[in-house]
Design a protein around this motif. Sequence first.
Motif, short mmCIF file in Angstrom:
data_model
loop_
_atom_site.label_atom_id
_atom_site.label_comp_id
_atom_site.label_asym_id
_atom_site.label_seq_id
_atom_site.Cartn_x
_atom_site.Cartn_y
_atom_site.Cartn_z
N LEU A 73 0.82 -1.22 0.00
CA LEU A 73 0.00 0.00 0.00
C LEU A 73 0.85 1.26 0.00
N ARG A 74 0.36 2.30 -0.64
CA ARG A 74 1.02 3.60 -0.65
C ARG A 74 -0.03 4.70 -0.50
N ALA A 75 0.42 5.85 0.02
CA ALA A 75 -0.49 7.01 0.16
C ALA A 75 -0.78 7.59 -1.22
N TYR A 76 -2.04 7.90 -1.48
CA TYR A 76 -2.43 8.55 -2.74
C TYR A 76 -3.48 9.61 -2.46
N SER A 77 -3.27 10.80 -2.98
CA SER A 77 -4.30 11.84 -2.92
C SER A 77 -5.47 11.41 -3.79
N ILE A 78 -6.67 11.62 -3.29
CA ILE A 78 -7.84 11.36 -4.14
C ILE A 78 -7.96 12.57 -5.06
N PHE A 89 -7.42 8.74 -9.40
CA PHE A 89 -6.07 8.91 -8.88
C PHE A 89 -5.14 9.30 -10.03
N TYR A 90 -4.14 10.11 -9.70
CA TYR A 90 -3.15 10.56 -10.69
C TYR A 90 -1.81 10.02 -10.20
N SER A 91 -1.18 9.19 -11.02
CA SER A 91 -0.03 8.45 -10.48
C SER A 91 1.25 8.57 -11.28
N ILE A 92 2.33 8.51 -10.52
CA ILE A 92 3.67 8.37 -11.08
C ILE A 92 3.86 6.90 -11.49
N LYS A 93 4.82 6.65 -12.40
CA LYS A 93 5.27 5.27 -12.67
C LYS A 93 6.75 5.26 -12.35
N ASP A 96 11.31 1.00 -10.94
CA ASP A 96 11.64 -0.03 -9.96
C ASP A 96 10.88 0.19 -8.64
N GLY A 97 9.82 0.96 -8.69
CA GLY A 97 9.01 1.20 -7.49
C GLY A 97 8.21 -0.04 -7.14
N PRO A 98 8.22 -0.45 -5.87
CA PRO A 98 7.49 -1.67 -5.51
C PRO A 98 6.04 -1.65 -5.98
N LEU A 99 5.33 -0.56 -5.77
CA LEU A 99 3.92 -0.53 -6.18
C LEU A 99 3.74 -0.11 -7.64
N THR A 100 4.31 1.02 -8.02
CA THR A 100 3.94 1.56 -9.34
C THR A 100 4.56 0.81 -10.52
N SER A 101 5.59 -0.01 -10.25
CA SER A 101 6.09 -0.87 -11.34
C SER A 101 4.99 -1.83 -11.77
N GLY A 139 4.86 18.34 -10.07
CA GLY A 139 4.64 16.95 -10.47
C GLY A 139 3.27 16.41 -10.10
N THR A 140 3.23 15.21 -9.49
CA THR A 140 1.95 14.59 -9.11
C THR A 140 1.30 15.31 -7.93
N GLY A 141 1.97 16.28 -7.38
CA GLY A 141 1.38 17.12 -6.33
C GLY A 141 0.14 17.86 -6.81
N LYS A 279 3.24 16.59 1.60
CA LYS A 279 4.25 16.04 0.68
C LYS A 279 3.57 15.30 -0.45
N ALA A 280 4.10 15.46 -1.68
CA ALA A 280 3.56 14.71 -2.82
C ALA A 280 4.13 13.30 -2.84
N PHE A 281 5.28 13.11 -2.20
CA PHE A 281 5.87 11.77 -2.05
C PHE A 281 6.94 11.85 -0.97
N LEU A 282 7.29 10.70 -0.40
CA LEU A 282 8.29 10.67 0.65
C LEU A 282 9.67 10.51 0.02
N ASP A 283 10.67 11.23 0.53
CA ASP A 283 12.04 11.00 0.05
C ASP A 283 13.03 11.26 1.15
C1 LIG Z 1 0.60 12.10 1.50
C2 LIG Z 1 1.07 11.46 0.22
C3 LIG Z 1 0.27 11.53 -0.92
C4 LIG Z 1 0.70 10.94 -2.11
N1 LIG Z 1 -0.09 11.05 -3.22
C5 LIG Z 1 0.36 10.55 -4.41
C6 LIG Z 1 -0.41 10.71 -5.61
O1 LIG Z 1 -1.51 11.24 -5.59
N2 LIG Z 1 0.12 10.22 -6.75
C7 LIG Z 1 1.34 9.59 -6.80
O2 LIG Z 1 1.77 9.17 -7.87
N3 LIG Z 1 2.07 9.43 -5.68
C8 LIG Z 1 1.61 9.88 -4.50
N4 LIG Z 1 2.35 9.70 -3.36
C9 LIG Z 1 3.57 8.84 -3.46
C10 LIG Z 1 3.14 7.38 -3.32
O3 LIG Z 1 2.78 7.12 -1.98
C11 LIG Z 1 4.25 6.37 -3.75
O4 LIG Z 1 5.49 6.76 -3.27
C12 LIG Z 1 4.32 6.21 -5.25
O5 LIG Z 1 3.11 5.64 -5.70
C13 LIG Z 1 5.47 5.28 -5.69
O6 LIG Z 1 5.30 4.03 -5.07
P1 LIG Z 1 6.33 2.87 -5.35
O7 LIG Z 1 6.06 1.79 -4.36
O8 LIG Z 1 6.28 2.49 -6.79
O9 LIG Z 1 7.75 3.51 -5.06
P2 LIG Z 1 8.29 4.12 -3.69
O10 LIG Z 1 9.24 3.14 -3.07
O11 LIG Z 1 7.15 4.59 -2.84
O12 LIG Z 1 9.10 5.37 -4.22
C14 LIG Z 1 10.34 5.20 -4.89
C15 LIG Z 1 10.91 6.57 -5.23
O13 LIG Z 1 10.19 7.14 -6.32
C16 LIG Z 1 10.06 8.55 -6.18
N5 LIG Z 1 8.63 8.88 -6.13
C17 LIG Z 1 7.66 8.27 -5.39
N6 LIG Z 1 6.46 8.86 -5.61
C18 LIG Z 1 6.68 9.87 -6.49
C19 LIG Z 1 5.83 10.83 -7.10
N7 LIG Z 1 4.52 10.86 -6.84
N8 LIG Z 1 6.36 11.72 -7.94
C20 LIG Z 1 7.69 11.68 -8.22
N9 LIG Z 1 8.55 10.78 -7.68
C21 LIG Z 1 8.05 9.88 -6.82
C22 LIG Z 1 10.77 8.91 -4.90
O14 LIG Z 1 12.10 9.31 -5.23
C23 LIG Z 1 10.80 7.62 -4.12
O15 LIG Z 1 11.89 7.51 -3.22
C24 LIG Z 1 1.95 10.26 -2.16
C25 LIG Z 1 2.75 10.20 -1.01
C26 LIG Z 1 2.35 10.80 0.16
C27 LIG Z 1 3.23 10.73 1.37
#
Ligand SMILES: Cc1cc2nc3c(=O)[nH]c(=O)nc-3n(C[C@H](O)[C@H](O)[C@H](O)COP(=O)(O)OP(=O)(O)OC[C@H]3O[C@@H](n4cnc5c(N)ncnc54)[C@H](O)[C@@H]3O)c2cc1C
Length: 283
Positions: A73-78, A89-93, A96-101, A139-141, A279-283
């Motif tokens: 699970l990951r945080a996502y703004s509605i 939802f508006y998402s990054i890809k 190598d991200g655990p979820l978005t990959s 960005g996705t913010g 925050k739009a994402f954690l880093d």
């Molecule tokens: C409060 C809050 C709200 C969020 N809302 C959204 C949202 O609406 N849409 C969305 O796409 N993500 C959002 N995120 C980020 C989201 O939670 C995940 O980090 C993202 O989906 C990537 O997940 P992952 O498991 O693939 O990679 P992760 O392991 O979570 O992230 C890997 C790396 O990718 C980069 N990254 C992660 N998310 C983003 C991003 N959104 N934009 C640019 N680089 C990023 C960072 O460098 C991060 O260290 C939000 C985070 C928080 C804390």
Amino acid sequence: MTEQTPVNETTAVKATPTLPDAQTVTEIEHYTDRLFRFRCTRPASLRFRSGEFVMIGLMGDPHPETGKQKPLLRAYSIASPSWDEELEFYSIKVQDGPLTSKLQHIQPGDKIILRPKPVGTLVHDALLPGKRIWFFATGTGFAPFASLLREPQTYEDYDEVIITHTCREVGELTYGRDLIESLKHDELLNEVIGEGFWKKIKYYPTTTREESPKMGRITDLMKSGEAFKDLDVEPLNPESDRAMICGNLAFNLELKEMFEEYGLEEGANSKPAHYVVEKAFLD
Ligand SMILES: Cc1cc2nc3c(=O)[nH]c(=O)nc-3n(C[C@H](O)[C@H](O)[C@H](O)COP(=O)(O)OP(=O)(O)OC[C@H]3O[C@@H](n4cnc5c(N)ncnc54)[C@H](O)[C@@H]3O)c2cc1C
Ligand SMILES: NC(=O)c1ccc[n+]([C@@H]2O[C@H](COP(=O)([O-])OP(=O)(O)OC[C@H]3O[C@@H](n4cnc5c(N)ncnc54)[C@H](OP(=O)(O)O)[C@@H]3O)[C@@H](O)[C@H]2O)c1
């Protein structure tokens, strides 16, 4: 509220479709190789305030030894407003991200997990009354503002709505630009909020790494005064201006510092003030 079924060895392989927190994907649109949006069904019990976020995700890969799967699970703004019968939802890809990959490959009809516990600071309740609201995104913010730009209260509470969006490349502005353009033709919103409500919006997109009509970070454009000149407004002040910020950590901190200089105070649900940050994402 529904609780997720505990995953044990016997339920592991068929876990996603039977989860009480599962929602069905209804629509997907890809913008760039790093950005997409999707819509899904909304649990009947889910109430949220426009601007809040929830935890969403997919089942992780089975454990190599036990075969057990855990929700990833990951945080996502509605990105949809509180009145919408579906969720957007508006998402990054992140490749190598655990979820978005994985999430980037979803198709209509697929299930995602959605924990129906909305939270967040980017809500109208956290701000004192004002004349003008600013939404600052990188960005996705943009996602929480996609919700708030479709929220009638935004236009009931403020005379003017300024949305700034800074991205690296032009293609990363498409989702926001299309959404703002669609408000002009949204019959329902024009009827509910008032014909031409969208004329209250001033949209200020900027890019930093690809040529576009307005180049530069919004922070720099404000510091030089260029943004205020372009928008034909005075710099923010605590009497008339309210703001919400959603971007990367450095962006959030830089704007916070600037706001303190303007005399704006940070608000919260429990103590409304002049601006709020997330925050739009954690880093
Ligand atoms: C409060 C809050 C709200 C969020 N809302 C959204 C949202 O609406 N849409 C969305 O796409 N993500 C959002 N995120 C980020 C989201 O939670 C995940 O980090 C993202 O989906 C990537 O997940 P992952 O498991 O693939 O990679 P992760 O392991 O979570 O992230 C890997 C790396 O990718 C980069 N990254 C992660 N998310 C983003 C991003 N959104 N934009 C640019 N680089 C990023 C960072 O460098 C991060 O260290 C939000 C985070 C928080 C804390
Ligand atoms: N976007 C891409 O094409 C891309 C491609 C591959 C990997 N990535 C990686 O993905 C992650 C996120 O990239 P992202 O582009 O989505 O988000 P980002 O790095 O947060 O950048 C988004 C926008 O915010 C601007 N910005 C950054 N810090 C700022 C500040 N303090 N004040 C004002 N504006 C600021 C950036 O300008 P600047 O350009 O001036 O920094 C950019 O225009 C990064 O780790 C990046 O390395 C991105």
